[in-house]
Design a protein around this motif. Sequence first.
Motif, short mmCIF file in Angstrom:
data_model
loop_
_atom_site.label_atom_id
_atom_site.label_comp_id
_atom_site.label_asym_id
_atom_site.label_seq_id
_atom_site.Cartn_x
_atom_site.Cartn_y
_atom_site.Cartn_z
N ASP A 41 0.82 -1.18 0.11
CA ASP A 41 -0.05 0.09 -0.07
C ASP A 41 0.91 1.34 0.09
N MET A 42 1.91 1.15 0.72
CA MET A 42 2.92 2.38 0.63
C MET A 42 3.34 2.66 -0.64
N ARG A 43 3.49 1.56 -1.37
CA ARG A 43 4.05 1.72 -2.82
C ARG A 43 3.22 2.03 -3.98
N ASP A 44 1.91 1.21 -3.79
CA ASP A 44 0.82 1.31 -4.80
C ASP A 44 -0.36 2.33 -4.29
N LYS A 45 -0.48 2.62 -3.23
CA LYS A 45 -1.46 3.52 -2.92
C LYS A 45 -1.00 4.84 -2.36
N ALA A 46 0.41 4.73 -2.08
CA ALA A 46 0.86 6.12 -1.31
C ALA A 46 0.46 6.36 -0.01
#
Lengths: 229, 335
Positions: free
Chosen positions: B144-149
Amino acid sequence: MIIGEQKPLDEIQGLLEDAEKVLVVGCGTCVTVCFAGGSREAQILSSSLRMSSKLNGHPQDVSDVTVQRQCEWEYLDEIEKEVAEADIILSLACGIGVQAMAKHFPEKWVVPGLNTTFLGIPVEQGIWEERCAACGDCVLGLTGGICPIARCSKSLLNGPCGGSEDGHCEIDPDIPCAWQLIYDRLTAMGREDNLLELQPPKNWQVSRDGGPRKIIREDLRLISDELES
Amino acid sequence: MSGKDNGYLVGSHLEKMLRAGHFAVTGELGPPQSADPAVIHEKAALLKGYVDAVNITDNQTAIVRMSSIGAGTLVLQDGLEPVIQMTCRDRNRLAIQADLLGAYALGLRNLLCLTGDHQIFGNHPTAKNVYDMDSLQMVQMVTDMRDKAIFQCGDEFKGQTAKFLVGAAAAPFADPTPFRPLRLAKKVKAGANFIQTQLIYDIEAFAAYMEKVRELGLHEKAYILAGVGPLKSPGMAKYMKKNVPGILVPDEVIDRMLEAGKEWAGKKAADLSPEEKKARSKAWQTEGIQVCIDLIKEIQKIEGVAGIHIMAIEWEKAVKPIVEGAGLYPRPEVN
């Protein structure tokens, strides 16, 4: 129930320092049932302390009394006289009882005779096991009545780690793997689907991590804060 | 896997190798129980060119060592790409995320999410453990950090996000074994892009596991790297078979190791001269490396395996002959 275990005698002796009059206070509830701090244990410990203090050359006057529950004020009122006569109180209750004694008799030095170990069950005569971590957000409805918070060494929520072998946890062959137990139970009950759901990170705020906890039930209170003010 | 910008999730060398369909080779580097960078550089030199990326362990076996992010940064300076290992044992969700922001800023791009060995096994058994999250939840959080920021709490990133190729571990033979492919499915569902398995010595059992993995279609959603490692002695093989959960060592493998040392069979270490001991070790190690090479060749035949993960901790020298012997050297170039 709360399970406790008596501290080693030399540690207890150290806590009692050179007090002349010692009152050993047993508790008639959980620690009686787990044979750690009831009336019988209070009597035995008292006589051990009397004997050992005599052998050490500083004989102590040790008496004992047991109340129904050290964690309720009304039972503590019953031993006011005995407490008043003692120099030091050795409580054989769980940590809750020790604190209740210290609060109720603020002029007395109160020390613990037990280590409060866990919330658990006597699985058979002489064997107690931990069952609940009082995490504040019960997950037993997902896990078939087997707690992964208290019984998995890593409190995992999404199944067993790689250290599960032959039904036991890698940290100790005598500790069953909670997730093996959960797996077996859910499979037997036809509820394997529970295992496939991704459980999100747990809310530890309702556990001890959120600070000391308190419950207020207005419906049960005799005097509410509003009336008081 | 969703394409982004250049088509890569993070564009690490490991991701490019896997995406190109090359049979990937990763290694493992255990940081020292000291603050000495020289140890890291020496080990990195032994691995560079022979692996596509190297895992940097995180307080492995719960023994305090140089941090994986610190050691990984040193490895990166040497031109070798690290895979940062991160356990749930020592950090809560705040610390994990904060360290990963730092790791990304330092140029690290691959991450392996682990639950972590219990601290009771290590050199600080009286420590308090954390386990705020489990490895699956960590996989989901970093995805989620990577894909949803977003951070785990749901707050949005202000500025550069931390993007990692997200890995997870699998223990195909740990109990309860019927659940293991399903647990892998959960890790893939949580977002794992690559998987590194526990050490494989039993090809038949691993092939059966991979069959289940293929039935679930997991090999199409994540790259599966089979864990292998050279044996140093028959004793090591027997020890792992008996004592390490989730590792199956077939008797044939133990027999091969015994056979290699048959010249000294029945002799205790105390009965051997230093020269004899050395010769016996050499014979065992040569066979251990050969067993590893043979396992890799068998693993390559199993459909759905995207590469191997060579665990030769404190024996990094073995990686070169293993990779060469398995016909995996030179490593392919990707751009």
